[in-house]
Design a protein around this motif. Sequence first.
Motif, PDB file in Angstrom:
ATOM      1  N   UNK A   2       0.850  -1.196   0.000  1.00  0.00           N
ATOM      2  CA  UNK A   2       0.000   0.000   0.000  1.00  0.00           C
ATOM      3  C   UNK A   2       0.879   1.238   0.000  1.00  0.00           C
ATOM      4  N   UNK A   3       0.756   2.052  -1.020  1.00  0.00           N
ATOM      5  CA  UNK A   3       1.594   3.249  -1.080  1.00  0.00           C
ATOM      6  C   UNK A   3       0.796   4.514  -0.808  1.00  0.00           C
ATOM      7  N   UNK A   4      -0.544   4.391  -0.759  1.00  0.00           N
ATOM      8  CA  UNK A   4      -1.403   5.564  -0.585  1.00  0.00           C
ATOM      9  C   UNK A   4      -1.039   6.642  -1.591  1.00  0.00           C
ATOM     10  N   UNK A   5      -1.000   6.248  -2.882  1.00  0.00           N
ATOM     11  CA  UNK A   5      -0.703   7.185  -3.951  1.00  0.00           C
ATOM     12  C   UNK A   5       0.730   7.651  -3.947  1.00  0.00           C
ATOM     13  N   UNK A   6       1.630   6.819  -3.465  1.00  0.00           N
ATOM     14  CA  UNK A   6       3.069   7.109  -3.399  1.00  0.00           C
ATOM     15  C   UNK A   6       3.407   8.363  -2.592  1.00  0.00           C
ATOM     16  N   UNK A   7       2.457   8.779  -1.762  1.00  0.00           N
ATOM     17  CA  UNK A   7       2.738   9.882  -0.845  1.00  0.00           C
ATOM     18  C   UNK A   7       3.613   9.363   0.294  1.00  0.00           C
ATOM     19  N   UNK A   8       4.728  10.028   0.523  1.00  0.00           N
ATOM     20  CA  UNK A   8       5.579   9.667   1.654  1.00  0.00           C
ATOM     21  C   UNK A   8       5.434  10.745   2.718  1.00  0.00           C
ATOM     22  N   UNK A   9       4.839  10.374   3.825  1.00  0.00           N
ATOM     23  CA  UNK A   9       4.615  11.356   4.877  1.00  0.00           C
ATOM     24  C   UNK A   9       5.848  11.476   5.750  1.00  0.00           C
ATOM     25  N   UNK A  10       5.876  12.525   6.561  1.00  0.00           N
ATOM     26  CA  UNK A  10       6.967  12.771   7.502  1.00  0.00           C
ATOM     27  C   UNK A  10       7.201  11.577   8.406  1.00  0.00           C
ATOM     28  N   UNK A  11       6.117  11.089   8.974  1.00  0.00           N
ATOM     29  CA  UNK A  11       6.259  10.016   9.938  1.00  0.00           C
ATOM     30  C   UNK A  11       6.774   8.755   9.261  1.00  0.00           C
ATOM     31  N   UNK A  12       6.476   8.605   7.983  1.00  0.00           N
ATOM     32  CA  UNK A  12       6.988   7.444   7.264  1.00  0.00           C
ATOM     33  C   UNK A  12       8.511   7.466   7.227  1.00  0.00           C
ATOM     34  N   UNK A  13       9.082   8.623   6.966  1.00  0.00           N
ATOM     35  CA  UNK A  13      10.540   8.749   6.967  1.00  0.00           C
ATOM     36  C   UNK A  13      11.120   8.382   8.325  1.00  0.00           C
ATOM     37  N   UNK A  14      10.479   8.848   9.382  1.00  0.00           N
ATOM     38  CA  UNK A  14      10.964   8.580  10.739  1.00  0.00           C
ATOM     39  C   UNK A  14      10.946   7.088  11.045  1.00  0.00           C
ATOM     40  N   UNK A  15       9.803   6.459  10.811  1.00  0.00           N
ATOM     41  CA  UNK A  15       9.678   5.039  11.174  1.00  0.00           C
ATOM     42  C   UNK A  15      10.551   4.149  10.299  1.00  0.00           C
ATOM     43  N   UNK A  16      10.655   4.482   9.024  1.00  0.00           N
ATOM     44  CA  UNK A  16      11.538   3.706   8.140  1.00  0.00           C
ATOM     45  C   UNK A  16      12.978   3.854   8.610  1.00  0.00           C
ATOM     46  N   UNK A  17      13.336   5.062   9.020  1.00  0.00           N
ATOM     47  CA  UNK A  17      14.702   5.304   9.502  1.00  0.00           C
ATOM     48  C   UNK A  17      15.004   4.479  10.744  1.00  0.00           C
ATOM     49  N   UNK A  18      14.016   4.351  11.608  1.00  0.00           N
ATOM     50  CA  UNK A  18      14.224   3.621  12.862  1.00  0.00           C
ATOM     51  C   UNK A  18      14.190   2.103  12.676  1.00  0.00           C
ATOM     52  N   UNK A  19      13.800   1.656  11.505  1.00  0.00           N
ATOM     53  CA  UNK A  19      13.599   0.221  11.284  1.00  0.00           C
ATOM     54  C   UNK A  19      14.899  -0.565  11.147  1.00  0.00           C
ATOM     55  N   UNK A  76      27.327  15.720  13.720  1.00  0.00           N
ATOM     56  CA  UNK A  76      25.990  15.126  13.801  1.00  0.00           C
ATOM     57  C   UNK A  76      25.418  15.216  15.209  1.00  0.00           C
ATOM     58  N   UNK A  77      24.147  15.627  15.279  1.00  0.00           N
ATOM     59  CA  UNK A  77      23.465  15.770  16.567  1.00  0.00           C
ATOM     60  C   UNK A  77      22.130  15.018  16.568  1.00  0.00           C
ATOM     61  N   UNK A  78      21.784  14.443  17.694  1.00  0.00           N
ATOM     62  CA  UNK A  78      20.509  13.743  17.847  1.00  0.00           C
ATOM     63  C   UNK A  78      19.382  14.733  18.079  1.00  0.00           C
ATOM     64  N   UNK A  79      18.289  14.590  17.313  1.00  0.00           N
ATOM     65  CA  UNK A  79      17.107  15.418  17.536  1.00  0.00           C
ATOM     66  C   UNK A  79      15.982  14.574  18.133  1.00  0.00           C
ATOM     67  N   UNK A  80      15.646  14.797  19.402  1.00  0.00           N
ATOM     68  CA  UNK A  80      14.677  13.927  20.088  1.00  0.00           C
ATOM     69  C   UNK A  80      13.217  14.220  19.766  1.00  0.00           C
ATOM     70  N   UNK A  81      12.941  15.296  19.042  1.00  0.00           N
ATOM     71  CA  UNK A  81      11.542  15.684  18.812  1.00  0.00           C
ATOM     72  C   UNK A  81      10.708  14.590  18.127  1.00  0.00           C
ATOM     73  N   UNK A  82      11.188  14.016  17.010  1.00  0.00           N
ATOM     74  CA  UNK A  82      10.364  12.988  16.355  1.00  0.00           C
ATOM     75  C   UNK A  82      10.075  11.791  17.264  1.00  0.00           C
ATOM     76  N   UNK A  83      11.018  11.478  18.143  1.00  0.00           N
ATOM     77  CA  UNK A  83      10.831  10.362  19.082  1.00  0.00           C
ATOM     78  C   UNK A  83       9.675  10.657  20.036  1.00  0.00           C
ATOM     79  N   UNK A  84       9.675  11.891  20.531  1.00  0.00           N
ATOM     80  CA  UNK A  84       8.617  12.300  21.438  1.00  0.00           C
ATOM     81  C   UNK A  84       7.248  12.248  20.764  1.00  0.00           C
ATOM     82  N   UNK A  85       7.213  12.593  19.478  1.00  0.00           N
ATOM     83  CA  UNK A  85       5.935  12.595  18.751  1.00  0.00           C
ATOM     84  C   UNK A  85       5.392  11.178  18.556  1.00  0.00           C
ATOM     85  N   UNK A  86       6.294  10.206  18.427  1.00  0.00           N
ATOM     86  CA  UNK A  86       5.862   8.800  18.354  1.00  0.00           C
ATOM     87  C   UNK A  86       5.132   8.448  19.646  1.00  0.00           C
ATOM     88  N   UNK A  87       5.772   8.796  20.748  1.00  0.00           N
ATOM     89  CA  UNK A  87       5.190   8.545  22.068  1.00  0.00           C
ATOM     90  C   UNK A  87       3.785   9.141  22.170  1.00  0.00           C
TER      91      UNK A  87
END
Lengths: 112, 112
Positions: A2-19, A76-87
């Motif tokens: 399922x690509x949902x019209x090949x739209x890649x959302x912000x959260x998709x980038x985050x979760x794929x990165x964490x995978x 390189x610096x860690x940005x914790x914001x996306x992690x908090x948004x998952x929570x």
Amino acid sequence: MVTYGSIVTDDDLVFKALADPTRRFLLDLLFQRDGRTLKELESGLEMTRFGVMKHLKILEDADLVVTRRSGREKLHFLNPVPIRLIHDRWIDKYREREVSALLALKTELEKD
Amino acid sequence: MVTYGSIVTDDDLVFKALADPTRRFLLDLLFQRDGRTLKELESGLEMTRFGVMKHLKILEDADLVVTRRSGREKLHFLNPVPIRLIHDRWIDKYREREVSALLALKTELEKD
DNA sequence: ACCATAGGTGACCAATTAGTCACCTGTCAA
DNA sequence: TTGACAGGTGACTAATTGGTCACCTATGGT
């Protein structure tokens, strides 16, 4: 898939990165100490520079890592914001209390 | 690919499970309301029953979803514990304050 | 000026993953 | 007790992803 019209959302980038375990390890390294260069991060991994660079790019595109150039080095610096948004996405006030109690109990039990 | 000796850790199951948009949507549905059956979850998705079932199995293996049988139905519940552990892995007390302040500011700015 | 060093790009191959289907099992109600 | 209904399995295909390499650019020290 399922690509949902090949739209890649912000959260998709985050979760794929964490995978990927290598990328999570890179975040662990940056959690320990920020502001490292590619060279330094590379030395802690059994992988070519190119592999590590690709992983860092994916983390950067996901905004999990932010960078600053300094001469010919890139820090390189860690940005914790996306992690908090998952929570916040799946844990509301009600579940928050539930989970905290559960984890406190777990810690207590493991104290033996 | 780095397999670390083909060891699959707990957190690997969790992050792999979260990497797919369909599975995140399933968690969203269960966040709204727990205790749904496969039939019910399936009806909200443009996918065959088999696809949804596979996704639910992956979520269950990762312990993000727990289930209870009731006759010929299987009820699905969201388990927030693994989500909380992700948070705790990369957000310590120091960053916690930082992030909270940043997100509060963001909310404030978007209030226009 | 030169060369060693830090970082970057596009193409390529191998491994993994998403989704479907034919077929099967267990439960409930008429 | 039989037929409809809820859920489950293994095999298969198409698409995605991880890792490497040849080759390139920019910066800094001597």
